[in-house]
Every structure is written in C-alpha cells, then in structure tokens.
Design a protein around this motif. Sequence first.
Motif, PDB file in Angstrom:
ATOM      1  N   GLN A 133      -0.894   0.558   1.498  1.00 35.36           N
ATOM      2  CA  GLN A 133      -0.210   1.841   1.454  1.00 35.36           C
ATOM      3  C   GLN A 133       0.369   2.228   2.808  1.00 35.36           C
ATOM      4  OE1 GLN A 133       0.487   3.797  -1.164  1.00 35.36           O
ATOM      5  NE2 GLN A 133       1.508   5.290   0.178  1.00 35.36           N
ATOM      6  N   SER A 134      -0.236   1.733   3.892  1.00 34.51           N
ATOM      7  CA  SER A 134       0.172   2.152   5.234  1.00 34.51           C
ATOM      8  C   SER A 134       1.312   1.314   5.805  1.00 34.51           C
ATOM      9  CB  SER A 134      -1.035   2.064   6.182  1.00 34.51           C
ATOM     10  OG  SER A 134      -1.457   0.710   6.310  1.00 34.51           O
ATOM     11  N   GLN A 140       5.337  -2.084   1.731  1.00 38.32           N
ATOM     12  CA  GLN A 140       4.376  -1.099   1.228  1.00 38.32           C
ATOM     13  C   GLN A 140       4.050  -1.374  -0.237  1.00 38.32           C
ATOM     14  OE1 GLN A 140       5.486   3.200   0.565  1.00 38.32           O
ATOM     15  NE2 GLN A 140       4.135   3.461   2.335  1.00 38.32           N
ATOM     16  N   ASN A 141       2.753  -1.566  -0.515  1.00 42.78           N
ATOM     17  CA  ASN A 141       2.277  -1.849  -1.878  1.00 42.78           C
ATOM     18  C   ASN A 141       3.009  -3.039  -2.515  1.00 42.78           C
ATOM     19  OD1 ASN A 141       0.431   0.334  -1.831  1.00 42.78           O
ATOM     20  ND2 ASN A 141       2.064   1.762  -2.391  1.00 42.78           N
TER      21      ASN A 141
END
Length: 223
Positions: A133-134, A140-141
């Motif tokens: 997530q970061s 991201q993801n």
Amino acid sequence: MVSSASHEGMHDSHTQATFQAFVDAVIPPTLRYAQAGVIQIPGALNLCIHDYVIWDLDHSQYIPPTGNPDITPLSKSTAILLDLGAEQFIRTSHAVQPQDGCPFPGGRLFSTLSRSDRLLTVMLLDRLDISLQSLPLPYQNNPALIQVMMSSINQLTLFGYYSEWFGYGSTRLFTPDFRRLECYPPSWGLVGYPGPSFGYREFRGFILRYPHNKGAGECSTMM
C-alpha cells in the motif's frame, strides 16, 4: 532522434544515482589474471549501463500522444521503489553493511548500501516483503509488476553489458535507427565475439537447369 517525454529519467540525479548503484551491484568491476599480468575488467557502471536500463524502462512506458505532465517516468518510480525497499531492508535486517558516505551523488538510501545489501534489497522486493500500500504508482498494490520489474532490471543490466550499447558512444541515447557503432565494446572481447562481419555472399538458392523448348541449349533459374 530522441523523445524528451521519455528522457526525464536521464536528467533526474536521483534516478541516475539509484541505477548507477544498481548496475554496479549486479556487475561490479573485477580483476582478471592474464599472461601480461593483472588486468581490470570494467563493470556495468564503467560502461554506462545505467543509462541503458533507464532508457529501456522509460521507452517501454505508454505515454498518450497528447502528453501528460502528471505521469512519473517508470525509471523514477522504480528508483523510489528501490529506496523504499532499502528502508524496509534496514528496518528488518541485522547485518546491514553501510558504505562510507554515498559514492553516487544524488542518491538516497538504496545508493548508500554496500553492493551485497543492494542485491539483498532487490531480493526483498522480489519476495514482496514490504507493504504494497505504501509504494508509488504503478507498483502500489501490484505485486506481479514488482516481481516482473525486479527480474527485468537484472536482465536489462546483463543485456546492456554484453551487447553493443557502450560501442554506440555519443549516439547510444538516440532511437535505434540513428545509432552508429563508434567503438568496439569491451564486453565483446570478454565473450570472444569478434564483431559483425560484412561482405559475405548471401545464399540465394540452388541453380536448376532445364531444356529450352524453342531451341538448343538450356535455361536456368533460382530455386
């Protein structure tokens, strides 16, 4: 000959330093013993292979014809990903070997690690041992893309090192149609490749001879 939209990574000092550190870890300079004595074999950094990796990443990224100033070059996103991986590596590892200062001006955390720890950081990212997530877009993801990218930048370093990239000299950042071989790449000598050979006759088929119906003699054609 070059696309300014695809070359932002070339002019970003952080991106440059990060990929300099990366290719230096994958193929560092080495010493080889020969009859003439000890000779130094250039590493990927010496042959500017970081430019090859950045160029390839940014030219594989789709950019709409109208342009979009909000699109981050893929090389920049990947450099940030490597720094975040280094942060996670330092946080979870008990055997970090920091270097004395940063030998890559403009670099951040990834560039300060030793060669072995840089490679361990890449392995950490490949295992997805980080909060997805970061991460920056497009990672991201997106675990599959992270793993593909870690494999790709390793392969690109090898492709660039053992290809003619360095030999293109001042034309290596041009599009392929405008590149010209300006010198003999050192890596060709390492693998025993003598370079391209010109002037060989091309095989054009077998000659088939047959009688001519309108008179004596025979005709021939290529098969």
